[in-house]
Design an enzyme around this catalytic site. Structure first.
Site, mmCIF file in Angstrom:
data_model
loop_
_atom_site.group_PDB
_atom_site.id
_atom_site.type_symbol
_atom_site.label_atom_id
_atom_site.label_comp_id
_atom_site.label_asym_id
_atom_site.label_seq_id
_atom_site.Cartn_x
_atom_site.Cartn_y
_atom_site.Cartn_z
ATOM 1 C CE LYS A 15 26.109 -77.246 3.643
ATOM 2 N NZ LYS A 15 25.325 -77.658 4.793
HETATM 3 C C1 R5P Z 1 27.577 -76.359 9.268
HETATM 4 O O1 R5P Z 1 27.525 -76.527 10.444
HETATM 5 C C2 R5P Z 1 26.833 -77.204 8.377
HETATM 6 O O2 R5P Z 1 27.542 -77.769 7.334
HETATM 7 C C3 R5P Z 1 25.585 -76.545 7.875
HETATM 8 O O3 R5P Z 1 24.770 -77.584 7.440
HETATM 9 C C4 R5P Z 1 25.800 -75.580 6.755
HETATM 10 O O4 R5P Z 1 26.720 -74.584 7.096
HETATM 11 C C5 R5P Z 1 24.499 -74.956 6.280
HETATM 12 O O5 R5P Z 1 23.941 -74.179 7.239
HETATM 13 P P1 R5P Z 1 23.903 -72.591 7.093
HETATM 14 O O6 R5P Z 1 22.892 -72.296 6.023
HETATM 15 O O7 R5P Z 1 23.462 -72.112 8.433
HETATM 16 O O8 R5P Z 1 25.254 -72.118 6.696
#
Ligand code: R5P
Length: 294
Positions: A203
């Site tokens: 990711k």
């Molecule tokens: C961070 O706290 C996590 O890895 C989230 O799952 C990630 O940042 C995705 O969330 P967002 O779309 O809010 O950035």
């Protein structure tokens, strides 16, 4: 005595139908064992090859994030729209009913809060407990170039070893420290390192030149949403990411901080699974939002 089986003459061996042995649909994932692949196929839809993961694990370092104050109220109703839920083990056991149909990607690293040095993470979930919770993948944050780079890479490689014993994929999450430039060169470096060291998927953030990042990463990449954007911009980002080789999104704030979260996640699904353009998906968002408010 059991009843005797049918006679040979009554049996049908379909002698004219060769048994197929298809390659697994996900990039770089053909050599895993059955349970490992089955878990991946619960995260990524085999029909589209893509996933819409709903991320609401932010509380693991920043507490009751805006939009996540009451996960039972604001997030649970969104679950039927997501392929996978990205969350922490505490939220899974306290809030999420075991009857949900989603796969679960579990945040499995943590330690420091926003009050401290964020990269100082450790493994936060044992693979045995992840198996007990029927988790489909374990997510671990990797801070390439950060103060604790080696420690966080080591967190990931230890989880990969543990996960491989149980058929449990590991999602490598590339974190960006304040001091690091968020560009294709850096993201390409970080994602490739995660894949080289055993992450089953990665990711990261969408950046200009993203096609070079996905080209050089031998396993699927999903993009994080990042800070809340206007809905059309977030949908355009998802469209551009998919067009440039992403295998889905792991989106949080751009969904749960939207004025109409259910409409937004449906619009994101339109982009990711149905090939919708950003404008058409935005129209869908507005229509669903109006229906809700009507
Ligand atoms: C961070 O706290 C996590 O890895 C989230 O799952 C990630 O940042 C995705 O969330 P967002 O779309 O809010 O950035």
């Amino acid at each position: 005595m059991p009843e005797a089986d049918a006679s040979e003459a009554q049996k049908n061996y379909h002698l004219d139908v060769p048994q197929t042995s298809d390659a697994f649909f996900l990039k770089g994932s053909n050599c895993y064992d059955w349970g490992f692949k089955n878990r991946l196929a619960r995260i990524f839809n085999p029909a589209s090859g893509k996933t819409v993961m709903l991320a609401f694990d932010h509380g693991y370092f920043q507490g009751p994030t805006t939009g996540l104050e009451r996960i039972d109220v604001s997030i649970l109703p969104l679950a039927p729209h997501a392929d996978a839920l990205m969350l922490t083990r505490g939220i899974l056991r306290s809030i999420i009913p075991p009857t949900v149909r989603n796969s679960v990607v579990m945040r499995s690293s943590g330690g420091p809060s926003i009050l401290r040095e964020l990269s100082d993470e450790r493994i936060a979930v044992d693979v045995e407990d992840a198996v007990r919770m029927n988790v489909a993948a374990m997510a671990v944050q990797v801070f390439i170039g950060g103060e604790n780079e080696t420690q966080t890479v080591h967190n990931m490689t230890r989880l990969v070893d543990a996960g491989n014993r149980f058929g449990m994929p590991v999602l490598g999450v590339t974190a960006v420290g304040k001091e690091l430039t968020r560009d294709a060169r850096y993201i390409g470096l970080a994602t490739r390192i995660c894949a080289e060291l055993g992450a089953a998927f990665v990711k990261t953030y969408f950046v200009p030149g993203f096609e070079t990042v996905t080209a050089a990463c031998p396993v699927p990449i999903v993009i994080a949403g990042g800070k809340k954007l206007p809905e059309l911009d977030a949908l355009q980002m998802a469209r551009d990411a998919i067009d440039q080789g992403a295998s889905g999104v792991d989106m949080g704030r751009n969904i749960f901080q939207s004025d109409a979260p259910a409409a937004m996640i449906e619009a994101v699904r339109g982009v990711v699974h149905d090939g919708m353009g950003a404008a058409a998906a935005h129209e869908l968002y507005e229509t669903l939002k109006a229906e809700r408010d009507g």
